[in-house]
Design a protein around this motif. Structure first.
Motif, PDB file in Angstrom:
ATOM      1  N   GLU A   1      -7.505  14.631   9.421  1.00 13.77           N
ATOM      2  CA  GLU A   1      -8.216  13.848  10.398  1.00 13.77           C
ATOM      3  C   GLU A   1      -9.222  12.905   9.738  1.00 13.77           C
ATOM      4  O   GLU A   1      -9.580  11.906  10.309  1.00 13.77           O
ATOM      5  CB  GLU A   1      -8.911  14.757  11.388  1.00 13.77           C
ATOM      6  N   GLU A   2      -9.679  13.257   8.570  1.00 18.07           N
ATOM      7  CA  GLU A   2     -10.602  12.388   7.863  1.00 18.07           C
ATOM      8  C   GLU A   2      -9.822  11.598   6.813  1.00 18.07           C
ATOM      9  O   GLU A   2      -9.050  12.168   6.057  1.00 18.07           O
ATOM     10  CB  GLU A   2     -11.703  13.193   7.191  1.00 18.07           C
ATOM     11  N   ILE A   3     -10.026  10.319   6.805  1.00 18.69           N
ATOM     12  CA  ILE A   3      -9.291   9.473   5.865  1.00 18.69           C
ATOM     13  C   ILE A   3     -10.151   9.092   4.675  1.00 18.69           C
ATOM     14  O   ILE A   3      -9.748   9.238   3.526  1.00 18.69           O
ATOM     15  CB  ILE A   3      -8.767   8.213   6.576  1.00 18.69           C
ATOM     16  N   LEU A   4     -11.334   8.592   4.938  1.00 19.17           N
ATOM     17  CA  LEU A   4     -12.188   8.103   3.865  1.00 19.17           C
ATOM     18  C   LEU A   4     -13.107   9.204   3.346  1.00 19.17           C
ATOM     19  O   LEU A   4     -14.329   9.081   3.337  1.00 19.17           O
ATOM     20  CB  LEU A   4     -12.992   6.892   4.340  1.00 19.17           C
ATOM     21  N   THR A   5     -12.495  10.270   2.876  1.00 20.94           N
ATOM     22  CA  THR A   5     -13.264  11.386   2.331  1.00 20.94           C
ATOM     23  C   THR A   5     -13.754  11.016   0.931  1.00 20.94           C
ATOM     24  O   THR A   5     -13.252  10.072   0.304  1.00 20.94           O
ATOM     25  CB  THR A   5     -12.396  12.645   2.237  1.00 20.94           C
ATOM     26  N   ARG A   6     -14.712  11.768   0.444  1.00 20.19           N
ATOM     27  CA  ARG A   6     -15.221  11.538  -0.911  1.00 20.19           C
ATOM     28  C   ARG A   6     -14.076  11.643  -1.930  1.00 20.19           C
ATOM     29  O   ARG A   6     -13.936  10.797  -2.803  1.00 20.19           O
ATOM     30  CB  ARG A   6     -16.329  12.529  -1.254  1.00 20.19           C
ATOM     31  N   THR A   7     -13.241  12.641  -1.788  1.00 21.18           N
ATOM     32  CA  THR A   7     -12.123  12.826  -2.713  1.00 21.18           C
ATOM     33  C   THR A   7     -11.152  11.651  -2.661  1.00 21.18           C
ATOM     34  O   THR A   7     -10.717  11.148  -3.697  1.00 21.18           O
ATOM     35  CB  THR A   7     -11.375  14.137  -2.390  1.00 21.18           C
ATOM     36  N   ALA A   8     -10.845  11.198  -1.456  1.00 19.40           N
ATOM     37  CA  ALA A   8      -9.919  10.070  -1.314  1.00 19.40           C
ATOM     38  C   ALA A   8     -10.511   8.795  -1.912  1.00 19.40           C
ATOM     39  O   ALA A   8      -9.828   8.032  -2.599  1.00 19.40           O
ATOM     40  CB  ALA A   8      -9.574   9.855   0.157  1.00 19.40           C
ATOM     41  N   MET A   9     -11.788   8.546  -1.661  1.00 17.74           N
ATOM     42  CA  MET A   9     -12.434   7.348  -2.202  1.00 17.74           C
ATOM     43  C   MET A   9     -12.570   7.410  -3.719  1.00 17.74           C
ATOM     44  O   MET A   9     -12.433   6.394  -4.406  1.00 17.74           O
ATOM     45  CB  MET A   9     -13.803   7.136  -1.543  1.00 17.74           C
ATOM     46  N   GLU A  10     -12.814   8.579  -4.262  1.00 15.20           N
ATOM     47  CA  GLU A  10     -12.859   8.725  -5.719  1.00 15.20           C
ATOM     48  C   GLU A  10     -11.493   8.443  -6.321  1.00 15.20           C
ATOM     49  O   GLU A  10     -11.379   7.815  -7.378  1.00 15.20           O
ATOM     50  CB  GLU A  10     -13.356  10.123  -6.100  1.00 15.20           C
ATOM     51  N   GLY A  11     -10.438   8.883  -5.648  1.00 14.25           N
ATOM     52  CA  GLY A  11      -9.079   8.585  -6.110  1.00 14.25           C
ATOM     53  C   GLY A  11      -8.786   7.092  -6.061  1.00 14.25           C
ATOM     54  O   GLY A  11      -8.192   6.523  -6.988  1.00 14.25           O
ATOM     55  N   ALA A  12      -9.215   6.431  -4.990  1.00 12.34           N
ATOM     56  CA  ALA A  12      -9.022   4.983  -4.876  1.00 12.34           C
ATOM     57  C   ALA A  12      -9.806   4.262  -5.962  1.00 12.34           C
ATOM     58  O   ALA A  12      -9.309   3.298  -6.565  1.00 12.34           O
ATOM     59  CB  ALA A  12      -9.447   4.503  -3.487  1.00 12.34           C
ATOM     60  N   ALA A  13     -10.996   4.730  -6.258  1.00 11.14           N
ATOM     61  CA  ALA A  13     -11.800   4.115  -7.323  1.00 11.14           C
ATOM     62  C   ALA A  13     -11.119   4.283  -8.678  1.00 11.14           C
ATOM     63  O   ALA A  13     -11.133   3.360  -9.504  1.00 11.14           O
ATOM     64  CB  ALA A  13     -13.202   4.705  -7.343  1.00 11.14           C
ATOM     65  N   ARG A  14     -10.499   5.431  -8.919  1.00  2.00           N
ATOM     66  CA  ARG A  14      -9.743   5.625 -10.174  1.00  2.00           C
ATOM     67  C   ARG A  14      -8.583   4.642 -10.263  1.00  2.00           C
ATOM     68  O   ARG A  14      -8.302   4.076 -11.319  1.00  2.00           O
ATOM     69  CB  ARG A  14      -9.240   7.072 -10.283  1.00  2.00           C
ATOM     70  N   MET A  15      -7.903   4.411  -9.132  1.00  2.77           N
ATOM     71  CA  MET A  15      -6.809   3.435  -9.119  1.00  2.77           C
ATOM     72  C   MET A  15      -7.357   2.029  -9.378  1.00  2.77           C
ATOM     73  O   MET A  15      -6.737   1.221 -10.074  1.00  2.77           O
ATOM     74  CB  MET A  15      -6.059   3.458  -7.792  1.00  2.77           C
ATOM     75  N   GLY A  16      -8.540   1.731  -8.835  1.00  4.67           N
ATOM     76  CA  GLY A  16      -9.174   0.436  -9.069  1.00  4.67           C
ATOM     77  C   GLY A  16      -9.524   0.238 -10.535  1.00  4.67           C
ATOM     78  O   GLY A  16      -9.327  -0.845 -11.094  1.00  4.67           O
ATOM     79  N   GLU A  17     -10.022   1.292 -11.163  1.00  3.63           N
ATOM     80  CA  GLU A  17     -10.335   1.221 -12.597  1.00  3.63           C
ATOM     81  C   GLU A  17      -9.053   1.026 -13.407  1.00  3.63           C
ATOM     82  O   GLU A  17      -9.026   0.237 -14.358  1.00  3.63           O
ATOM     83  CB  GLU A  17     -11.065   2.485 -13.042  1.00  3.63           C
ATOM     84  N   ARG A  18      -8.003   1.707 -13.014  1.00  2.64           N
ATOM     85  CA  ARG A  18      -6.712   1.560 -13.700  1.00  2.64           C
ATOM     86  C   ARG A  18      -6.203   0.122 -13.579  1.00  2.64           C
ATOM     87  O   ARG A  18      -5.714  -0.463 -14.548  1.00  2.64           O
ATOM     88  CB  ARG A  18      -5.710   2.548 -13.085  1.00  2.64           C
ATOM     89  N   LEU A  19      -6.325  -0.458 -12.387  1.00  2.00           N
ATOM     90  CA  LEU A  19      -5.881  -1.829 -12.177  1.00  2.00           C
ATOM     91  C   LEU A  19      -6.753  -2.802 -12.974  1.00  2.00           C
ATOM     92  O   LEU A  19      -6.244  -3.714 -13.623  1.00  2.00           O
ATOM     93  CB  LEU A  19      -5.905  -2.173 -10.686  1.00  2.00           C
ATOM     94  N   GLY A  20      -8.052  -2.615 -12.946  1.00  2.00           N
ATOM     95  CA  GLY A  20      -8.959  -3.485 -13.691  1.00  2.00           C
ATOM     96  C   GLY A  20      -8.701  -3.440 -15.191  1.00  2.00           C
ATOM     97  O   GLY A  20      -8.626  -4.483 -15.855  1.00  2.00           O
ATOM     98  N   ARG A  21      -8.545  -2.248 -15.745  1.00  2.00           N
ATOM     99  CA  ARG A  21      -8.239  -2.121 -17.182  1.00  2.00           C
ATOM    100  C   ARG A  21      -6.901  -2.772 -17.502  1.00  2.00           C
ATOM    101  O   ARG A  21      -6.748  -3.441 -18.528  1.00  2.00           O
ATOM    102  CB  ARG A  21      -8.222  -0.644 -17.595  1.00  2.00           C
ATOM    103  N   GLY A  22      -5.929  -2.590 -16.613  1.00  4.43           N
ATOM    104  CA  GLY A  22      -4.622  -3.193 -16.812  1.00  4.43           C
ATOM    105  C   GLY A  22      -4.687  -4.711 -16.819  1.00  4.43           C
ATOM    106  O   GLY A  22      -4.060  -5.378 -17.640  1.00  4.43           O
ATOM    107  N   TYR A  23      -5.456  -5.274 -15.885  1.00  2.00           N
ATOM    108  CA  TYR A  23      -5.639  -6.726 -15.858  1.00  2.00           C
ATOM    109  C   TYR A  23      -6.281  -7.201 -17.160  1.00  2.00           C
ATOM    110  O   TYR A  23      -5.866  -8.201 -17.750  1.00  2.00           O
ATOM    111  CB  TYR A  23      -6.506  -7.146 -14.663  1.00  2.00           C
ATOM    112  N   ARG A  24      -7.315  -6.487 -17.623  1.00  2.00           N
ATOM    113  CA  ARG A  24      -7.962  -6.872 -18.889  1.00  2.00           C
ATOM    114  C   ARG A  24      -6.974  -6.836 -20.041  1.00  2.00           C
ATOM    115  O   ARG A  24      -6.982  -7.723 -20.900  1.00  2.00           O
ATOM    116  CB  ARG A  24      -9.150  -5.963 -19.179  1.00  2.00           C
ATOM    117  N   ASP A  25      -6.123  -5.820 -20.074  1.00  2.00           N
ATOM    118  CA  ASP A  25      -5.117  -5.722 -21.143  1.00  2.00           C
ATOM    119  C   ASP A  25      -4.154  -6.903 -21.089  1.00  2.00           C
ATOM    120  O   ASP A  25      -3.832  -7.501 -22.128  1.00  2.00           O
ATOM    121  CB  ASP A  25      -4.330  -4.413 -21.039  1.00  2.00           C
ATOM    122  N   VAL A  26      -3.672  -7.247 -19.894  1.00  4.40           N
ATOM    123  CA  VAL A  26      -2.732  -8.363 -19.759  1.00  4.40           C
ATOM    124  C   VAL A  26      -3.409  -9.669 -20.160  1.00  4.40           C
ATOM    125  O   VAL A  26      -2.831 -10.484 -20.888  1.00  4.40           O
ATOM    126  CB  VAL A  26      -2.146  -8.449 -18.329  1.00  4.40           C
TER     127      VAL A  26
END
Length: 127
Positions: free
Chosen positions: A1-26
């Motif tokens: 029932e809860e979507i934007l939980t702390r755990t979910a947002m931390e996971g999204a932030a990890r994906m954001g960091e992965r995307l940002g690092r990937g962009y820097r590498d490219v």
């Protein structure tokens, strides 16, 4: 029932960091004149000579080359979040590592084309 939980947002932030690092590498690997700035779920590719730190440095963004990036990404199935050169992505709690990897593979392909992608588009300031 809860979507934007702390755990979910931390996971999204990890994906954001992965995307940002990937962009820097490219950007580094393809020697793209540009700078990647990101934190958490959001990030941007500034196609200019220096990182954007204020309005004046934002005016140095090559909007025509950014438009080439934007349309090339969309033509390959990746829709950057914003329709301007100041924010290209915001991840959600639904994005996965596979989504990020597909995005990065597409950006790598587009980055090879960036020197040839140009449009006569200029930043227009509203009054």
């Amino acid at each position: 029932e809860e979507i934007l939980t702390r755990t979910a947002m931390e996971g999204a932030a990890r994906m954001g960091e992965r995307l940002g690092r990937g962009y820097r590498d490219v950007v580094s690997d393809r020697k793209v004149e540009g700078h990647v700035q990101y934190r958490g779920i959001s990030g941007t590719l500034g196609l200019g000579p220096a990182p954007v730190v204020d309005w004046r440095s934002f005016l140095d963004i090559d909007v025509g080359r950014w438009w080439g990036y934007y349309t090339a990404m969309m033509n390959r199935g990746i829709v950057p979040m914003a329709t301007g050169p100041d924010e290209q992505w915001t991840l959600s709690v639904q994005h996965t590592a596979e989504d990020v990897d597909a995005h990065l593979a597409t950006f790598d392909e587009v980055a090879r084309l960036l020197p040839t992608l140009r449009a006569d588009v200029h930043l227009v300031e509203s009054v």
